[in-house]
Write a protein that holds these residues in place. Structure first.
Motif, short mmCIF file in Angstrom:
data_model
loop_
_atom_site.label_atom_id
_atom_site.label_comp_id
_atom_site.label_asym_id
_atom_site.label_seq_id
_atom_site.Cartn_x
_atom_site.Cartn_y
_atom_site.Cartn_z
N UNK A 530 0.95 -1.02 -0.05
CA UNK A 530 0.17 0.14 -0.37
C UNK A 530 0.96 1.18 -0.15
N UNK A 536 5.11 7.85 -0.30
CA UNK A 536 4.51 8.04 -0.65
C UNK A 536 4.79 9.28 -0.90
N UNK A 555 -5.47 11.72 -6.88
CA UNK A 555 -5.31 11.19 -5.88
C UNK A 555 -3.58 11.54 -5.47
N UNK A 558 -4.11 12.33 -1.10
CA UNK A 558 -3.35 11.53 -0.87
C UNK A 558 -2.07 10.54 -0.16
N UNK A 816 -12.64 21.35 1.08
CA UNK A 816 -13.84 20.90 2.73
C UNK A 816 -12.35 20.39 3.48
N UNK A 822 -15.18 16.86 10.58
CA UNK A 822 -15.68 16.66 9.67
C UNK A 822 -17.65 16.18 9.96
N UNK A 823 -17.73 16.11 10.91
CA UNK A 823 -19.09 16.10 11.73
C UNK A 823 -19.58 17.17 12.57
N UNK A 863 -21.48 22.28 4.92
CA UNK A 863 -20.58 21.97 4.28
C UNK A 863 -21.74 20.94 3.37
N UNK A 867 -20.93 20.63 -0.79
CA UNK A 867 -21.09 18.74 -1.50
C UNK A 867 -22.25 18.80 -2.86
N UNK B 2 -10.03 5.59 -10.90
CA UNK B 2 -8.99 6.09 -9.99
C UNK B 2 -10.07 6.03 -8.64
N UNK B 4 -10.78 7.91 -6.64
CA UNK B 4 -11.61 9.09 -6.32
C UNK B 4 -13.05 9.65 -7.13
N UNK B 8 -17.27 9.70 -5.74
CA UNK B 8 -18.58 10.93 -6.43
C UNK B 8 -19.46 10.27 -6.95
N UNK B 13 -22.07 8.68 -2.66
CA UNK B 13 -22.36 9.51 -1.60
C UNK B 13 -23.38 9.57 -0.48
N UNK B 29 -19.37 10.32 9.21
CA UNK B 29 -19.11 11.16 8.05
C UNK B 29 -19.86 10.21 7.49
N UNK B 30 -19.47 10.55 5.64
CA UNK B 30 -20.23 9.95 4.49
C UNK B 30 -18.73 9.72 4.22
N UNK B 32 -17.65 9.67 0.85
CA UNK B 32 -17.19 10.29 0.42
C UNK B 32 -16.23 11.56 1.42
N UNK B 33 -16.79 11.89 2.49
CA UNK B 33 -15.47 12.42 2.80
C UNK B 33 -14.44 12.20 3.55
N UNK B 35 -10.78 10.65 1.56
CA UNK B 35 -9.93 10.50 0.46
C UNK B 35 -8.99 8.96 0.72
N UNK B 36 -9.30 8.07 -0.25
CA UNK B 36 -8.31 7.26 0.38
C UNK B 36 -7.43 6.99 0.45
N UNK B 37 -7.01 6.42 1.29
CA UNK B 37 -5.40 6.79 1.28
C UNK B 37 -5.08 7.76 3.16
N UNK B 38 -6.30 8.42 3.17
CA UNK B 38 -6.85 9.54 3.84
C UNK B 38 -7.72 9.50 5.06
N UNK B 40 -9.90 12.10 8.55
CA UNK B 40 -10.56 13.00 8.85
C UNK B 40 -11.06 12.84 10.48
N UNK B 55 -6.97 2.21 -0.08
CA UNK B 55 -7.35 2.23 -1.44
C UNK B 55 -8.52 0.93 -1.83
N UNK B 79 -1.83 6.57 5.19
CA UNK B 79 -2.39 5.08 5.33
C UNK B 79 -0.75 4.55 4.12
#
Ligand SMILES: Cc1cc2nc3c(=O)[nH]c(=O)nc-3n(C[C@H](O)[C@H](O)[C@H](O)COP(=O)(O)OP(=O)(O)OC[C@H]3O[C@@H](n4cnc5c(N)ncnc54)[C@H](O)[C@@H]3O)c2cc1C
Ligand code: FES
Lengths: 869, 137
Positions: A530, A536, A555, A558, A816, A822-823, A863, A867, B2, B4, B8, B13, B29-30, B32-33, B35-38, B40, B55, B79
């Protein structure tokens, strides 16, 4: 050693008393070695020093002229004296030794009894015994006070003359030249550096030195110094009957050992000076030792270099503290140095004085390279002289010291790096001394790997001390360690991380050649797993420098480490700092007020940085966009003060204001900063532009630094401050503006292409095969034919640059992420709290009751709105 | 393709991330909030939790507090993987943690002597018919 029977008055403790006279380079090394020995525990140590300051690095004295401060030259670590209970008496020289009473008297009249006395009084500069040398404007070149006096005097002078064309004389000439004086060197011998180089080398050196605007007069002596009515030097009368007008004279015609104290107390000294010592550095009186430049050692010589002095210091320390004896038997007189920007090295029997010796010579007058090897009758390498290209000096020196017949044809060894056939590295025999500072052989280094389990250069350094003196051997050390590791089947691991079996440079090429645009594809096709926090960000940086595009797009977002992810600098409590870009450090009063207002309105802590910026601390993630908005509206952008990217280009005010400036340094700095901003690189990049040789912008401590000359710009590369300071190397000189920019473009892109992860330009230059010479060949002479490519890449970078902060503000999607929760958008992070100190905030520490910052202005909407956009 | 782009999509969603505090599932959260690999940060009552999505789409939730610096920053880490172990690297001093049990793979204890372990919350994806819905506790 026997205990004293009738201690004289001042010896009030029962502990054995060691008195050291002279706190110079060797004296300090003696103290350091001594206190580290177990036998030193019960000693009382007193040091009598003539100079008003503790030991400093005399070898690099000349760098004081180019901006290295007295502080940076210090050799005695802060706290060293106190920690070891050493009584250091500065500015009070010893004036007499009474060996019968075992006392030393000083200029102030104090007397000290001793059990052991160590003389480390160094040398004094030799001033030829001709009339007039006491005129105002005459100087010697030995101490910090001397160089300060020369600089003070130079500001009112026009023509400087240096008496002596040896190592020191040329250094002094370089300094005078850099201060803008018309400079002459007067040398009695028929050539420059007569001690180190032969005739051919001397000729070439002379030409190079004259190219730099220094006038050389060889084969003439000084008859008298002539003064004007005010008693100030106006000219020198020469032995050929001529007169040389000069209003500043520096004598550097050699040194003489300071052996007077020893002479006066009846200790034997040599015919031409030097206190006679044995292999243990003891004088005739077993209680008195002499070390460094004041000693005449058992090999019948006085050593005027620091490495043998250090060896004597260690020998004497062991003799004093009763450690394992380490007799001093003689030393290597090899030198490698850069004089006025010319590389010069000489080693071993440089003059071919050995019976039956033959020369192997390479000389190219056009490119200014002269290399000579001296080969003995038995085919062993005896010594050599290298001018203009000192490549492979690190290997040649130990080979010569080992004195065994060569395996490689000398005709190959003598060729400069670019021409030598790629026949693999030369094997060093086990008894070749690689590190002459610490007398460490190739065999010892191999054993450190084979028997002591060392697996890297830092480990071998720690284990053997090799490479921890002058540092000149580190490159060869690396080769020997890698060779030994490889021969033991330990693969030298230069993989980036477990996910990629490639170096950063290899990944760069894959991305470049195959046009890979995403991490996913790269790791799928060329890696495993990964990824991680090592690979990265590396891939993110490569993609940014090759493919462009916003670094928070798709991407790529990330991959960034947190600083690049939030375009600001993470601080210890989770808040961020923001450093507005101030190109070249030039800012209007309005700009200052704007930054002040922003900091005030958001309650941020402010500090002036070393890079001529204003850093604002304490911003929470959700405040960043609002701060940028204010900056962008006022015409600023935030800056990459956090990234592996161009940080800052500093400058002095230059010609526009400064009385000494010869070019507009501020304008160039601004231009360079705007050109290279946003350029992602293997590590951070710092730069500076100075408007004259006084170097106020400290360009020689930068990854790339530019210094104005009267006819253009000099470009320095590979400098570094911080933890591992390194003076930059001169890459090219007297460039016009366009050539300068072109060479910097190429240099940066070549570095980005070939450097390892987190490898600053300084370490890269040291590591890369062929070193500076190779880099110069590639980026100046286009030896690999890639310059057009490198320029094209840079042009793409410059063309594609966008203000990353403004672009983020314009994109709700990117915005965002700038929210604490985020919540619960709008809720500040309750853990980021501050207290007040000296009128500003600082992060609250554990146990302190802090308060959060006043609430940020919300931007980007809530938010839901974002969205649905 | 990808990650992302899929995230989306209109269906994605609606996908939610939920974490379990020992009593019940909380919607935080959703999908979609993230990002793969990251990740919140989210608030669960007064507790700060870092939620992540890798991912492949798996979601994780661990304490937001980095035991080595004491700062609430784990949500800003990267990650990755170490061998078969899915990992999270702290942005502060780059300590790497096992995302499955929160254990630090580099050191056993934090400088204050406490064990270097992040609390782990069970996390899952849930498809909901309702739209955005943040939940206090
Ligand atoms: C400009 C310059 C460049 C050089 N470049 C190189 C180089 O590239 N490579 C190299 O190997 N070497 C170089 N050298 C030589 C190197 O600096 C010396 O070899 C080294 O400093 C010798 O150390 P030392 O301790 O013996 O003498 P010093 O460093 O001179 O120290 C002697 C100290 O003793 C003090 N002292 C003398 N008499 C008394 C007294 N009676 N009482 C108290 N204190 C006393 C002096 O004031 C001085 O501080 C250079 C020297 C100079 C000046
Ligand atoms: S030769 Fe000076 S450190 Fe090795």
């Amino acid at each position: 050693m026997t205990r004293p029977t009738a201690p004289p008055a001042p010896r009030h403790t029962g502990r054995r008393h060691v008195v050291l006279i002279g706190h110079g380079m060797v004296g300090q090394r003696f103290l350091e070695t001594l206190v580290a020995l177990p036998g030193a525990a019960g000693l009382r140590i007193t040091v009598l020093a003539e100079e008003p300051r503790p030991a400093y690095d005399r070898v690099h004295l000349t760098s004081w002229f180019s901006g290295t401060s007295a502080d940076e030259l210090k050799l005695c670590p802060p706290g060293f004296v106190a920690e070891h209970g050493i009584d250091l008496r500065l500015g009070d020289p010893a004036t007499a030794i009474d060996r019968a009473a075992r006392t030393v008297t000083t200029a102030s009249g104090a007397a000290f009894g001793y059990d052991t006395l160590v003389l480390a009084t160094g040398s004094y500069p030799f001033v030829p015994p001709v009339p007039g040398t006491d005129a105002a404007g005459c100087h010697v070149y030995r101490t910090l006070d001397d160089v300060a006096a020369i600089r003070a005097d130079a500001s009112g002078a026009r023509v400087g003359a240096v008496v002596g064309g040896g190592l020191l004389g040329l250094e002094a000439a370089g300094a005078l030249r850099a201060m803008g004086l018309e400079t002459h060197v007067v040398e009695f011998a028929p050539r420059l550096m007569a001690l180190q180089v032969d005739e051919g080398g001397g000729d070439l050196l002379r030409r190079k030195v004259e190219d730099l605007g220094v006038r050389v007069h060889t084969g003439v002596g000084t008859r008298a110094v002539l003064a004007d009515d005010a008693g100030r030097v106006r000219a020198m009368a020469l032995s050929d009957g001529g007169e040389l007008a000069a209003d500043l004279v520096v004598f550097s015609a050699g040194v003489r050992p300071r052996d007077q104290l020893a002479r006066e107390c009846g200790l034997p000294v040599g015919q031409r000076g030097g206190i006679v010592v044995d292999g243990e550095c003891r004088t005739r009186d077993p209680r008195v030792h002499a070390i460094g430049e004041c000693a005449l050692t058992s090999d019948g010589r006085v050593h005027g270099l620091v490495a043998p002095g250090y060896a004597m210091a260690e020998t004497a320390a062991r003799a004093v503290a009763g450690g394992e004896p380490a007799p001093f038997t003689g030393a290597d007189t090899s030198t490698e140095l850069k004089l006025l920007g010319v590389d010069v090295a000489s080693f071993g029997d440089a003059h071919g004085a050995t019976e039956g010796a033959r020369d192997v010579l390479y000389s190219d007058g056009r490119s200014g390279v002269y290399r000579k090897l001296v080969i003995g009758g038995d085919g062993a390498l005896l010594g050599g002289v290298l001018v203009g290209d000192t490549g492979s000096y690190g290997v040649l020196r130990p080979l010569a010291a080992a004195g065994r017949p060569l395996d490689t044809a000398p005709g190959q060894l003598v060729l400069p790096a670019g021409l030598a056939p790629a026949s693999g590295p030369v094997e060093l025999p086990d008894d070749a001394v690689v590190c002459s500072c610490h007398n460490v052989t190739t065999g010892r280094i191999r054993a450190a790997v084979a028997d002591d389990g060392c697996t890297s250069v830092p480990e071998v350094k720690k284990c053997t001390k090799a490479g921890t003196g002058c540092g000149s051997c580190v490159k060869v050390l690396g080769t020997v360690v890698d060779g030994e590791l490889a021969s033991r089947g330990v693969s030298v691991d230069d993989r980036l991380c477990e996910h990629f079996a490639h170096t950063r440079a290899e990944l760069y090429d894959i991305v470049r050649v195959k046009g890979v645009a995403t991490f996913s594809r790269l790791v799928e096709e060329h890696g495993t797993g990964e990824g991680c926090d090592v690979c990265k960000p590396v891939v993110a940086s490569i993609l940014a420098s090759l493919a462009g595009g916003h670094i928070l797009d798709g991407e790529q977002a990330a991959l960034q480490d947190t600083n690049d992810h939030f375009l600001a600098n993470l601080q210890r409590n989770g808040s961020y700092s923001v450093v507005p870009r101030v190109p070249g450090g030039e800012i209007t009063p309005e700009g200052l007020i704007t930054i002040g207002e922003i900091a005030r309105d958001f309650g941020l802590y402010t500090k002036i940085t070393g890079g001529q910026r204003i850093d604002m601390f304490g911003a929470a993630v959700d405040q960043l966009p609002a701060i940028w908005r204010r900056l962008v509206d006022a015409g600023f952008e935030s800056g990459h003060a956090y990234g592996k990217a161009l940080r800052t280009v500093k400058s002095c005010v230059g010609q526009a204001w400064c009385r000494y400036g010869v070019q507009d340094s501020a304008a160039l700095a601004i231009e360079l900063e705007l050109r290279y901003r946003g350029l992602r690189s293997p590590h951070k990049l710092k730069s500076a532009v100075s408007g004259c040789a006084r170097e106020c912008a400290e360009a020689q401590g930068k990854d790339f630094g530019v210094i104005a000359t009267s006819s253009g710009w000099n470009l320095y590369v590979g400098g570094n401050g911080g933890m591992a300071p390194r003076h930059a190397d001169l890459l090219a000189q007297d460039l016009d503006h366009d050539t300068l920019v072109r060479i910097i473009d190429r240099f940066l892109m070549f570095y980005i292409r070939t450097a390892d992860r987190l490898e600053r330009t300084s370490t890269w230059l040291e590591r890369i095969e062929g070193g500076l010479g190779h880099v110069r060949a590639v980026v100046v002479d286009d030896s690999l034919g890639i310059c057009a490519d490198l320029e094209e890449l840079m042009a793409r970078h410059v063309g594609a640059y966008e203000d990353e902060w403004a672009a983020t503000l314009a994109d709700p999607d990117r915005l965002r992420r700038f929210t604490s929760f985020v919540n619960a958008p709008g809720t500040p992070d309750p853990a980021v709290t501050f207290v007040t100190e000296r009128g500003q905030i600082r992060p609250a520490r554990a146990g302190e009751h802090g308060t959060p910052l006043p609430r940020p202005v919300l931007i980007g909407g809530d938010r839901v709105e974002v969205r649905t956009a | 393709m990808t990650m992302t782009t899929t995230s989306r999509g209109p269906r994605a969603a609606l996908e939610q991330v939920e974490i379990h505090d020992g009593r019940r599932w909380h919607r935080v959260c959703e999908l979609a909030d993230l990002v793969p690999g990251r990740g919140a940060a989210v608030l669960l009552g007064t507790e700060q939790v870092a939620v992540f999505r890798d991912r492949s789409g798996t979601v994780y939730a661990v304490a937001n507090r980095d035991p080595f610096s004491g700062a609430q920053v784990m949500s800003r880490g990267l990650l990755g993987s170490r061998g078969p172990v899915p990992t999270l690297a702290s942005p502060m001093y780059k300590h790497v943690f096992d995302l499955r049990d929160g254990r630090c793979l580099d050191e056993d204890a934090a400088p204050d002597g406490s064990p270097a372990v992040l609390r782990v919350w069970p996390a899952r994806r849930a498809t909901a018919a309702v739209s955005v819905h943040t939940e206090g506790v």
